[in-house]
Design an enzyme around this catalytic site. Structure first.
Site, PDB file in Angstrom:
ATOM      1  N   HIS B  36     -32.432 -99.372 -25.920  1.00  0.00           N
ATOM      2  CA  HIS B  36     -33.105-100.223 -26.924  1.00  0.00           C
ATOM      3  C   HIS B  36     -33.443-101.586 -26.334  1.00  0.00           C
ATOM      4  O   HIS B  36     -34.527-102.113 -26.530  1.00  0.00           O
ATOM      5  CB  HIS B  36     -32.224-100.401 -28.164  1.00  0.00           C
ATOM      6  CG  HIS B  36     -32.455 -99.360 -29.205  1.00  0.00           C
ATOM      7  ND1 HIS B  36     -31.987 -98.088 -29.074  1.00  0.00           N
ATOM      8  CD2 HIS B  36     -33.149 -99.403 -30.369  1.00  0.00           C
ATOM      9  CE1 HIS B  36     -32.366 -97.386 -30.134  1.00  0.00           C
ATOM     10  NE2 HIS B  36     -33.072 -98.163 -30.940  1.00  0.00           N
ATOM     11  N   LYS B 106     -25.725 -92.780 -37.559  1.00  0.00           N
ATOM     12  CA  LYS B 106     -24.676 -92.671 -38.570  1.00  0.00           C
ATOM     13  C   LYS B 106     -24.289 -94.064 -39.055  1.00  0.00           C
ATOM     14  O   LYS B 106     -24.368 -95.033 -38.307  1.00  0.00           O
ATOM     15  CB  LYS B 106     -23.455 -91.916 -38.046  1.00  0.00           C
ATOM     16  CG  LYS B 106     -22.647 -92.651 -37.002  1.00  0.00           C
ATOM     17  CD  LYS B 106     -21.417 -91.868 -36.661  1.00  0.00           C
ATOM     18  CE  LYS B 106     -20.589 -92.517 -35.589  1.00  0.00           C
ATOM     19  NZ  LYS B 106     -19.767 -93.649 -36.034  1.00  0.00           N
TER      20      LYS B 106
END
Lengths: 280, 183
Positions: B36, B106
Site C-alpha cells: 500500500h 477483516k
C-alpha cells in the site's frame, strides 16, 4: 541430576511449531463447537461454519490454520533435577527455523523493528521464557501468536483505589474497542498484579492455562465467569458482525504487587488459540 | 447468497447491501501494509515512479488484504486469509479516489474510510479471519506481479472461484459493525 543434550531440541521444536499451526488443541476445538451452537445470529452461524470447516481442512491437508503463523512464543519449564548440556536458546531457534521451512509457514519476523524491518525469513528469533519447576523433566510449549490479536491487547497501570471496578472497566473497554479486529470469538487472557513487565507475561500465560481449569482463587474464578458473561453481552459477535458469542473463555492469572499499584494486562487471542506442548 | 464477478461496476456494487453473503469469482489482487505504501507513493500527488509505478490499473478492481503462507508443490498458494484492514486505512481514501472499487479484509474501518467508501460508491467486504486454509481452496491461480522483494507482502494476482465474503460496508454507507446489540 538428569542430563539432557540441547541437540535434541531442534527437531522437537520444529514438530511443535508445525503441529501448533496445523491443529488446534482438543479443548479449543471443543469449545468453538460448543459455543457455535449457542449463536443465534444467522451471519454468526454462517461464520462459525466456515471456522469449523477451516479447522477440518487445515488438519486434513497439513496446511496452516491461519496465514499468520505468528511470532513463536515459547515457554520452557526446566526441572531442577535436569542439566541441559549445550546452548538451549540456539537449539530452540534452530527448531523454529526448521519448522518454518519444513512446514511451509509464513516468515513474519522482521529485525530492526523501527527502521529497516528486514525479514529474517525463518521466524527467528523466537520469544523464549524460561522457568524452573520441580522434577527432572523439561516441559516446552510452543505458542504461535498472530498479530491481528496481539496488536489488540493492552496494559494499564491502575491505582489501588480503582480496584475491582477499574479492572472490569478496563477489560471491557479493551474488548469493546479492539476486540472486533482480533478475530472474535476471543480467548481473553488477563494478568493482574506484579510489575509492568510481568503482568504482560501473566496475561499470556493465562491464555495457555488448561481450559477446563479456573483460577484456584475462588474470587478470581468468579470474576472470570462474570467477565465472560459481560463480554458476551457486548453484542460484538463472531468476526465483529454482531451476535451473542464474542468470547469463548476468560482466564486470569495474578501475582503479588507493590503497595502503590494495580497493574492489569489484557492479551486477546483469536478463536484459533494455537499451542502445542511436549514433555522431555 | 449472492454471486459477483470481477471487475466490479457501479451497477454490481449498488445492488449489494451490508450483511449480504457474496461469492466472488474472477481476478483480485493482494496488497498489505508495505505494498500500500508503495502504491500510494506512485500515485498523485507523490508520483514517485522510482518503484516502477502503480503495478496494476486500480479501476474497478478489488484489493484483498492478505499475505499468504508459501505454496506447497502442486498448489497455487498456501493458506490465505484476510489481515486486519484498519492498518490500511491511511492509504485507502487515495486508492478509492484513483478508481479502486472494492476491498476484502477483516475488522472495522476508520471514519475517513467509511466516508470515502460512500463518496466513491465503493464496497468493503470481510472474509472470515483465520479461515485461511478454507479460503485457499477457492484460489485457483496465483502469480506475483509486483514487489517480489517483499516476500509474503508482494502483490499477488489471484484467480478466485466462489470466494466467500460478507458485505461489511455497502456503497450506500451502511455497515454491519454499528448495529444495536442483541440480547
Amino acid at each position: 541430576m538428569r542430563e539432557v543434550s540441547a541437540n535434541i531440541f531442534p527437531s522437537i521444536v520444529a514438530d511443535l511449531v508445525k503441529e501448533a499451526n496445523y491443529r488446534l488443541p482438543f479443548g479449543v476445538k471443543r469449545l468453538i463447537v460448543e459455543f457455535s451452537k449457542k449463536e443465534s445470529s444467522p451471519l454468526g452461524r454462517y461464520i462459525f461454519k466456515q471456522m469449523l470447516d477451516n479447522i477440518e481442512i487445515a488438519a486434513k491437508k497439513g496446511m496452516p490454520l491461519c496465514q499468520d503463523t505468528g511470532i513463536q512464543e515459547i515457554f520452557v519449564d526446566i526441572g531442577r533435577k535436569v542439566r541441559i548440556k549445550g546452548n538451549l536458546e540456539k537449539a530452540i531457534n534452530k527448531g523454529v527455523s526448521k519448522g518454518t521451512k519444513e512446514g511451509y509457514l509464513r516468515a513474519s519476523i522482521v529485525k530492526s523493528p523501527l527502521f529497516e524491518r528486514v525479514n529474517t525469513k525463518d521466524n527467528t528469533p523466537a520469544v523464549i521464557h524460561y522457568k524452573f519447576i520441580s522434577g527432572d523433566k523439561v516441559k516446552i510449549t510452543v505458542m504461535p501468536k498472530g498479530f491481528g490479536s496481539e496488536n489488540a491487547g493492552d496494559v494499564k497501570m491502575l491505582t489501588p483505589s480503582q480496584g475491582l471496578g477499574g479492572v472490569k472497566d478496563f477489560v471491557l473497554q479493551v474488548v469493546k474497542e479492539k476486540g472486533p479486529n482480533a478475530c472474535p470469538p476471543l480467548f481473553v487472557g488477563i494478568g493482574i498484579g506484579g510489575s509492568m513487565s510481568n503482568v504482560t507475561l501473566l496475561a499470556k500465560q493465562a491464555l495457555i492455562r488448561p481450559l477446563n481449569k479456573s483460577n484456584s482463587d475462588k474470587k478470581i474464578a468468579k470474576l472470570e465467569k462474570e467477565l465472560l458473561q459481560k463480554i458476551n453481552r457486548l453484542g460484538i459477535g463472531p468476526q465483529g458482525a454482531g451476535g451473542k458469542i464474542t468470547a469463548l473463555n476468560v482466564s486470569i492469572e495474578d501475582f503479588p504487587t507493590h503497595i502503590g499499584g494495580l497493574p492489569v494486562c489484557v492479551n486477546l487471542s483469536c478463536y484459533l488459540l494455537r499451542y502445542k506442548r511436549a514433555i522431555i | 447468497m449472492r454471486t459477483l464477478t470481477t471487475p466490479l461496476t457501479l451497477d454490481k456494487v449498488s445492488r449489494l447491501n451490508s450483511g449480504d453473503i457474496v461469492l466472488i469469482t474472477g481476478t483480485i489482487y493482494t496488497a498489505r501494509d508495505a505494498a500500500h505504501k508503495k502504491i500510494v507513493e506512485a500515485l498523485p500527488p507523490h508520483q514517485n515512479f522510482g518503484c516502477g509505478g502503480v503495478p496494476f490499473d486500480l479501476k474497478n478492481q478489488i484489493i484483498y488484504y492478505a499475505g499468504p503462507t508459501p505454496a506447497r508443490k502442486g498448489m497455487p498458494i498456501g493458506s490465505c486469509g484476510p489481515t486486519t484492514s484498519s492498518r490500511m486505512d491511511d492509504y485507502t481514501p487515495t486508492l478509492l479516489k484513483n478508481g479502486l472499487k472494492g476491498m476484502i479484509g477483516k475488522g472495522k474501518r476508520s471514519d475517513e474510510v467509511t466516508k470515502a467508501i460512500k463518496k466513491f460508491k465503493a464496497i468493503y467486504f470481510v472474509a472470515v479471519g483465520g479461515a485461511a486454509a478454507l479460503l485457499a481452496t477457492k484460489i485457483k491461480k496465483a502469480k506475483v506481479i509486483a514487489y517480489p522483494q517483499l516476500g509474503t507482502e508482494a502483490i499477488y494476482k489471484l484467480e478466485v472461484k466462489d470466494f466467500p465474503v460478507i458485505v461489511a460496508m455497502d456503497s450506500k454507507g451502511k455497515n454491519i459493525f454499528n448495529r444495536k446489540k442483541k440480547g
